[in-house]
Design an enzyme around this catalytic site. Sequence first.
Site, PDB file in Angstrom:
ATOM      1  N   SER A  29      52.323  41.499  42.038  1.00 26.83           N
ATOM      2  CA  SER A  29      53.175  40.372  42.429  1.00 26.83           C
ATOM      3  C   SER A  29      54.550  40.789  42.948  1.00 26.83           C
ATOM      4  O   SER A  29      55.555  40.145  42.639  1.00 26.83           O
ATOM      5  CB  SER A  29      53.302  39.369  41.274  1.00 26.83           C
ATOM      6  OG  SER A  29      52.029  38.848  40.949  1.00 26.83           O
ATOM      7  N   HIS A  71      41.562  51.039  41.906  1.00 27.02           N
ATOM      8  CA  HIS A  71      42.282  49.766  41.837  1.00 27.02           C
ATOM      9  C   HIS A  71      41.669  48.899  40.737  1.00 27.02           C
ATOM     10  O   HIS A  71      40.458  48.906  40.535  1.00 27.02           O
ATOM     11  CB  HIS A  71      42.213  49.049  43.187  1.00 27.02           C
ATOM     12  CG  HIS A  71      43.112  47.857  43.246  1.00 27.02           C
ATOM     13  ND1 HIS A  71      42.761  46.643  42.694  1.00 27.02           N
ATOM     14  CD2 HIS A  71      44.360  47.701  43.752  1.00 27.02           C
ATOM     15  CE1 HIS A  71      43.766  45.789  42.876  1.00 27.02           C
ATOM     16  NE2 HIS A  71      44.742  46.413  43.511  1.00 27.02           N
ATOM     17  N   ASN A  92      48.206  46.375  50.586  1.00 21.50           N
ATOM     18  CA  ASN A  92      46.773  46.344  50.284  1.00 21.50           C
ATOM     19  C   ASN A  92      46.251  44.969  50.692  1.00 21.50           C
ATOM     20  O   ASN A  92      46.517  43.972  50.028  1.00 21.50           O
ATOM     21  CB  ASN A  92      46.597  46.581  48.773  1.00 21.50           C
ATOM     22  CG  ASN A  92      45.158  46.406  48.314  1.00 21.50           C
ATOM     23  OD1 ASN A  92      44.244  46.277  49.143  1.00 21.50           O
ATOM     24  ND2 ASN A  92      44.951  46.394  47.008  1.00 21.50           N
ATOM     25  N   TRP A  93      45.532  44.939  51.801  1.00 24.60           N
ATOM     26  CA  TRP A  93      45.098  43.644  52.343  1.00 24.60           C
ATOM     27  C   TRP A  93      43.887  43.082  51.597  1.00 24.60           C
ATOM     28  O   TRP A  93      43.473  41.958  51.839  1.00 24.60           O
ATOM     29  CB  TRP A  93      44.794  43.773  53.850  1.00 24.60           C
ATOM     30  CG  TRP A  93      46.005  44.135  54.671  1.00 24.60           C
ATOM     31  CD1 TRP A  93      47.306  44.299  54.213  1.00 24.60           C
ATOM     32  CD2 TRP A  93      46.057  44.375  56.081  1.00 24.60           C
ATOM     33  NE1 TRP A  93      48.143  44.627  55.251  1.00 24.60           N
ATOM     34  CE2 TRP A  93      47.409  44.682  56.414  1.00 24.60           C
ATOM     35  CE3 TRP A  93      45.106  44.370  57.100  1.00 24.60           C
ATOM     36  CZ2 TRP A  93      47.797  44.976  57.731  1.00 24.60           C
ATOM     37  CZ3 TRP A  93      45.502  44.660  58.407  1.00 24.60           C
ATOM     38  CH2 TRP A  93      46.837  44.953  58.706  1.00 24.60           C
ATOM     39  N   LYS A  94      43.289  43.869  50.732  1.00 20.16           N
ATOM     40  CA  LYS A  94      42.127  43.429  49.935  1.00 20.16           C
ATOM     41  C   LYS A  94      41.054  42.834  50.862  1.00 20.16           C
ATOM     42  O   LYS A  94      40.902  43.286  51.985  1.00 20.16           O
ATOM     43  CB  LYS A  94      42.584  42.455  48.851  1.00 20.16           C
ATOM     44  CG  LYS A  94      43.725  43.055  48.006  1.00 20.16           C
ATOM     45  CD  LYS A  94      44.003  42.289  46.764  1.00 20.16           C
ATOM     46  CE  LYS A  94      45.156  42.955  46.006  1.00 20.16           C
ATOM     47  NZ  LYS A  94      45.427  42.338  44.724  1.00 20.16           N
ATOM     48  N   GLU A 113      50.031  49.621  38.189  1.00 24.62           N
ATOM     49  CA  GLU A 113      49.806  48.203  38.451  1.00 24.62           C
ATOM     50  C   GLU A 113      49.299  47.539  37.181  1.00 24.62           C
ATOM     51  O   GLU A 113      48.093  47.570  36.895  1.00 24.62           O
ATOM     52  CB  GLU A 113      48.757  48.028  39.552  1.00 24.62           C
ATOM     53  CG  GLU A 113      49.140  48.663  40.868  1.00 24.62           C
ATOM     54  CD  GLU A 113      48.435  47.985  42.025  1.00 24.62           C
ATOM     55  OE1 GLU A 113      49.119  47.387  42.844  1.00 24.62           O
ATOM     56  OE2 GLU A 113      47.196  48.034  42.087  1.00 24.62           O
ATOM     57  N   GLU A 144      40.952  45.877  40.562  1.00 29.23           N
ATOM     58  CA  GLU A 144      39.872  44.971  40.988  1.00 29.23           C
ATOM     59  C   GLU A 144      38.555  45.733  41.130  1.00 29.23           C
ATOM     60  O   GLU A 144      37.482  45.184  40.893  1.00 29.23           O
ATOM     61  CB  GLU A 144      40.275  44.252  42.285  1.00 29.23           C
ATOM     62  CG  GLU A 144      41.323  43.173  41.998  1.00 29.23           C
ATOM     63  CD  GLU A 144      42.273  42.880  43.138  1.00 29.23           C
ATOM     64  OE1 GLU A 144      42.039  43.335  44.273  1.00 29.23           O
ATOM     65  OE2 GLU A 144      43.281  42.177  42.878  1.00 29.23           O
ATOM     66  N   GLY A 166      48.326  39.609  41.397  1.00 31.81           N
ATOM     67  CA  GLY A 166      47.874  38.338  41.970  1.00 31.81           C
ATOM     68  C   GLY A 166      48.157  37.145  41.074  1.00 31.81           C
ATOM     69  O   GLY A 166      47.626  36.056  41.298  1.00 31.81           O
TER      70      GLY A 166
HETATM   71  P1  PGA Z   1      49.546  41.500  44.386  1.00 30.25           P
HETATM   72  O1  PGA Z   1      48.502  42.718  44.428  1.00 30.25           O
HETATM   73  O2  PGA Z   1      50.809  41.984  45.069  1.00 30.25           O
HETATM   74  O3  PGA Z   1      48.892  40.371  45.150  1.00 30.25           O
HETATM   75  O4  PGA Z   1      49.790  41.170  42.968  1.00 30.25           O
HETATM   76  C1  PGA Z   1      48.907  44.025  44.214  1.00 30.25           C
HETATM   77  C2  PGA Z   1      47.710  44.958  44.262  1.00 30.25           C
HETATM   78  O5  PGA Z   1      46.662  44.588  43.744  1.00 30.25           O
HETATM   79  O6  PGA Z   1      47.773  46.070  44.817  1.00 30.25           O
END
Ligand code: PGA
Length: 249
Positions: free
Chosen positions: A211, A95, A9-11, A165, A97, A171
């Site tokens: 993470s 997600h 997931n490149w966000k 998650e 976020e 993150g």
């Molecule tokens: P992260 O993100 O690996 O940077 O913790 C995972 C995600 O949000 O899918």
Amino acid sequence: MRTPLVAGNWKMNTVPSTAAELAARIRHDSEDFNFADIAVFPPFVCIAAVRETLNGSNIEIGAQDMFWEPEGPYTGAISAGMIAESGCARVLIGHSERRTYFGETDEKVLKNTVSALSAGLKPVVCIGETLEQREAGITETILDTQIKEGIGAIKSIDAVTIAYEPVWAIGTGKTATPDQSDKAHRYIRGLIADRWGDDVSRNIRILYGGSVKPDNARTLWEREDIDGFLVGGASLKADSFRDIVNSVK
Ligand code: PGA
């Protein structure tokens, strides 16, 4: 046997030119990987460049979000049909976020999942508890609600992947321990069995995200109910992404 899936997931990272470079490196590194499904989720505006780079490869492309209406006066929104036509096979839904910063709710997760399925996309539905919820001992209640309200009304979830998650691990550099994630995954699989039956529950893939790094992926992967990873930060470097994919061998 569930084929593992490792998804990046490149966000909100990369622009079309750097996304194409990253995709090219990932393609180069994973050319001979046949033990796992691999997917990348670039930002919308990078999808065309990534598609061109990955054309003919075994790596799937997905979008990071969507809006459930098929078309119309919804400025800024992207529909499932648009995503499918752009060359994506998958879409992330719910997600954390999106839930935290953009008001995504389980009700919206349901509408989006229904719409994604009807456009032929394979949704990756993200669920997970916050730190506060974990500390209050209500992790399972939260997962229960997110599954019931987010996808419970859908008759067939064969094309759905779940990503567990824990919000406190995304993150932050804090990974759930293999015991914590395994317990959550087993609980989720049980919820799926209760609602859709044992076959569906045995076949559905439940990814862990939060993470994930090359040095913790292997111990997580060894757990029976963890079927792969949704990787954020570590998917932005081709070599760490490759090492994570390699850990599910
Ligand atoms: P992260 O993100 O690996 O940077 O913790 C995972 C995600 O949000 O899918």
